[in-house]
Enzyme design. Structure first.
Site, PDB file in Angstrom:
ATOM      1  N   ASN A   1     -51.091 -18.899 -25.852  1.00 28.32           N
ATOM      2  CA  ASN A   1     -50.538 -20.080 -26.495  1.00 28.32           C
ATOM      3  C   ASN A   1     -49.474 -19.445 -27.294  1.00 28.32           C
ATOM      4  O   ASN A   1     -48.564 -20.167 -28.175  1.00 28.32           O
ATOM      5  CB  ASN A   1     -51.098 -21.276 -26.842  1.00 28.32           C
TER       6      ASN A   1
ATOM      7  N   HIS B   1     -37.296 -20.557 -20.491  1.00 29.56           N
ATOM      8  CA  HIS B   1     -38.663 -20.655 -21.013  1.00 29.56           C
ATOM      9  C   HIS B   1     -39.381 -19.512 -21.691  1.00 29.56           C
ATOM     10  O   HIS B   1     -39.383 -19.450 -22.926  1.00 29.56           O
ATOM     11  CB  HIS B   1     -39.692 -20.889 -19.939  1.00 29.56           C
TER      12      HIS B   1
ATOM     13  N   HIS C   1     -42.194 -24.243 -27.070  1.00 35.29           N
ATOM     14  CA  HIS C   1     -42.013 -25.501 -26.416  1.00 35.29           C
ATOM     15  C   HIS C   1     -41.066 -26.521 -27.037  1.00 35.29           C
ATOM     16  O   HIS C   1     -40.218 -27.244 -26.583  1.00 35.29           O
ATOM     17  CB  HIS C   1     -43.372 -26.373 -25.929  1.00 35.29           C
TER      18      HIS C   1
ATOM     19  N   LYS D   1     -54.731 -11.508 -19.018  1.00 34.15           N
ATOM     20  CA  LYS D   1     -54.892 -12.929 -18.831  1.00 34.15           C
ATOM     21  C   LYS D   1     -56.349 -13.154 -18.087  1.00 34.15           C
ATOM     22  O   LYS D   1     -57.010 -14.134 -18.376  1.00 34.15           O
ATOM     23  CB  LYS D   1     -53.584 -13.660 -18.064  1.00 34.15           C
TER      24      LYS D   1
ATOM     25  N   GLU E   1     -59.784 -23.465 -21.492  1.00 30.84           N
ATOM     26  CA  GLU E   1     -59.172 -23.712 -22.628  1.00 30.84           C
ATOM     27  C   GLU E   1     -60.040 -24.339 -23.756  1.00 30.84           C
ATOM     28  O   GLU E   1     -59.714 -25.038 -24.341  1.00 30.84           O
ATOM     29  CB  GLU E   1     -57.900 -24.457 -22.577  1.00 30.84           C
TER      30      GLU E   1
ATOM     31  N   ARG F   1     -59.127 -19.022 -25.004  1.00 31.79           N
ATOM     32  CA  ARG F   1     -57.853 -19.157 -24.128  1.00 31.79           C
ATOM     33  C   ARG F   1     -56.727 -19.483 -24.848  1.00 31.79           C
ATOM     34  O   ARG F   1     -55.369 -19.341 -24.605  1.00 31.79           O
ATOM     35  CB  ARG F   1     -58.095 -20.002 -22.785  1.00 31.79           C
TER      36      ARG F   1
ATOM     37  N   GLU G   1     -43.401 -13.207 -21.700  1.00 32.78           N
ATOM     38  CA  GLU G   1     -44.658 -13.477 -21.434  1.00 32.78           C
ATOM     39  C   GLU G   1     -45.464 -12.067 -21.597  1.00 32.78           C
ATOM     40  O   GLU G   1     -46.892 -12.068 -22.021  1.00 32.78           O
ATOM     41  CB  GLU G   1     -45.007 -14.095 -20.365  1.00 32.78           C
TER      42      GLU G   1
ATOM     43  N   LYS H   1     -54.206 -23.356 -14.291  1.00 39.35           N
ATOM     44  CA  LYS H   1     -53.572 -24.408 -15.012  1.00 39.35           C
ATOM     45  C   LYS H   1     -52.467 -24.919 -13.910  1.00 39.35           C
ATOM     46  O   LYS H   1     -51.403 -24.328 -13.956  1.00 39.35           O
ATOM     47  CB  LYS H   1     -53.154 -24.162 -16.392  1.00 39.35           C
TER      48      LYS H   1
ATOM     49  N   ARG I   1     -58.640 -35.359  -3.306  1.00 40.25           N
ATOM     50  CA  ARG I   1     -59.659 -34.785  -4.353  1.00 40.25           C
ATOM     51  C   ARG I   1     -59.791 -33.252  -4.440  1.00 40.25           C
ATOM     52  O   ARG I   1     -60.449 -32.728  -4.772  1.00 40.25           O
ATOM     53  CB  ARG I   1     -60.899 -35.397  -4.286  1.00 40.25           C
TER      54      ARG I   1
ATOM     55  N   HIS J   1     -46.059 -20.461 -28.018  1.00 43.54           N
ATOM     56  CA  HIS J   1     -45.629 -21.455 -27.091  1.00 43.54           C
ATOM     57  C   HIS J   1     -45.631 -22.817 -27.818  1.00 43.54           C
ATOM     58  O   HIS J   1     -44.962 -23.679 -27.509  1.00 43.54           O
ATOM     59  CB  HIS J   1     -46.767 -21.487 -26.024  1.00 43.54           C
TER      60      HIS J   1
END
Length: 340
Positions: free
Chosen positions: A231, A256, A238, A213, A223, A227, A177, A135, A113, A234
């Site tokens: 993206n 990427h 993606h 960021k 998010e 936030r 980025e 993330k 956990r 993206h």
């Protein structure tokens, strides 16, 4: 240089300094069991530099590439920790790029956990962006980052010296980025890309990108709204990556950051700015155009986790340093993709 991510009990420092990888033990408690995760594309000396500072360090090398960010590799890491008797007081350190950070961070988030996690990014992309924010995730089939969590690191150590060993294309790939963040939030950073040499100004580029960021994450850690700005590029990117990205089977595709670069262009509403961005791409070595099967890209985009209640939120840039969130139905997104 030091930045501090201020998230209450989950706050942590971000250290940006040449040679910092040799001093991790001065910044964190390594007097415990430490799983050091790296990949075959990262010089092993980086992981060994960290291990030499640990009381009991165990290095795990995974194959390079997005294909390793899967449930099978994730299970292997958990098994390694279990077999070596890791407890909740032990530590996972990622030494590598975004794949390593996402995978190791997710293992840290879920083993017993949650155990402590330190990120030592060694690529431009991870130093500029993915190493902070919490993330962590793995892919499921073609769906990127669909299985994951929010798990903040205890520390991020950014050592620009590790970028020296990167091939030029890998170095440039990560700059996409930073260009992304400059377009939405920092006109002065964009001017650096337009008028200066990126490699000579890499520490400034990393610092300004991380600062942007950090500010966004502090306001919207999980998010829920703001936030989403991160993206930018993206959603389309993606989809392009799913069809055109480099994989174990597809060696001549796009990385990427290159896909994100392509994904940003249709979202820039100012035609003159789009022209300037293409010029920056050409200067850096990023693709300004690429051929790909748009129908296939569209089919992958329909599985994007950002689709909610039949709509998806797009980040659009009406002008340099400003942005807007638009919720659109799938049909409108398809029109943008098809260039209609």
């Amino acid at each position: 240089m030091k930045l501090t991510m201020r998230l209450g009990a989950r706050s942590y420092d971000i250290i940006l300094k040449r040679g910092a990888l040799k001093n991790v033990s001065l910044l964190a408690n390594l007097n415990r069991k430490v799983l050091i995760v790296t990949d075959s594309g990262v010089p092993l000396e980086y992981a060994e530099t960290v291990k030499a500072q640990c009381k009991e360090g165990h290095i795990v090398v995974i194959p390079q590439g997005e294909g390793s960010k899967c449930l099978r590799t994730y299970e292997m890491l958990l098994t390694q920790m279990l077999e070596k008797g890791f407890s909740r007081s032990d530590l996972v350190i990622a030494v590598g790029g975004g794949v390593v950070g996402d995978l190791a961070g997710f293992a840290a988030a879920t083993y017993m956990r949650g155990v402590d996690f330190i990120n030592c990014p060694t690529t431009t992309l991870s130093q500029i962006d993915s190493s902070i924010g919490g993330k962590v995730a793995v892919d499921l089939g073609a769906a990127k980052n669909i299985v994951g969590a929010f798990w903040q690191p205890r520390l991020v150590v950014v050592d620009p010296d590790t970028l020296i060993t990167l091939p030029r294309r890998h170095f440039v790939n990560g700059l996409a980025e930073s260009v992304k963040m400059s377009l939405t939030s920092d006109a002065e950073l964009f001017q650096i890309f337009e008028t200066e040499d990126a490699q000579r100004n890499i520490e400034t580029i990393i610092y300004r990108s991380l600062r942007i960021k950090k500010a966004v994450v502090e306001k919207d850690e999980t998010e829920q709204g703001l936030r989403a700005i991160l993206n930018f590029g993206h959603t389309l990117g993606h989809g392009i990556e799913a069809v055109k990205g480099i994989t174990g089977r597809r060696k001549n595709g796009l990385y990427h950051g290159e896909c994100v670069a392509l994904g940003m262009l249709p979202m820039i509403e100012d035609k003159q700015l789009a022209k300037r961005v293409r010029a920056v791409y050409r200067k850096l070595g990023l693709p300004a155009r690429a051929g790909y099967n748009k129908e296939k890209v569209w089919s992958y985009m329909l599985h994007d986790k950002k689709f909610r209640d039949g709509q998806i939120t797009l980040v659009k840039v009406p002008g340099l340093g400003c942005w807007r969130l638009d919720k659109v139905p799938p049909e409108q997104l398809k029109e943008i993709l098809m260039g209609k």
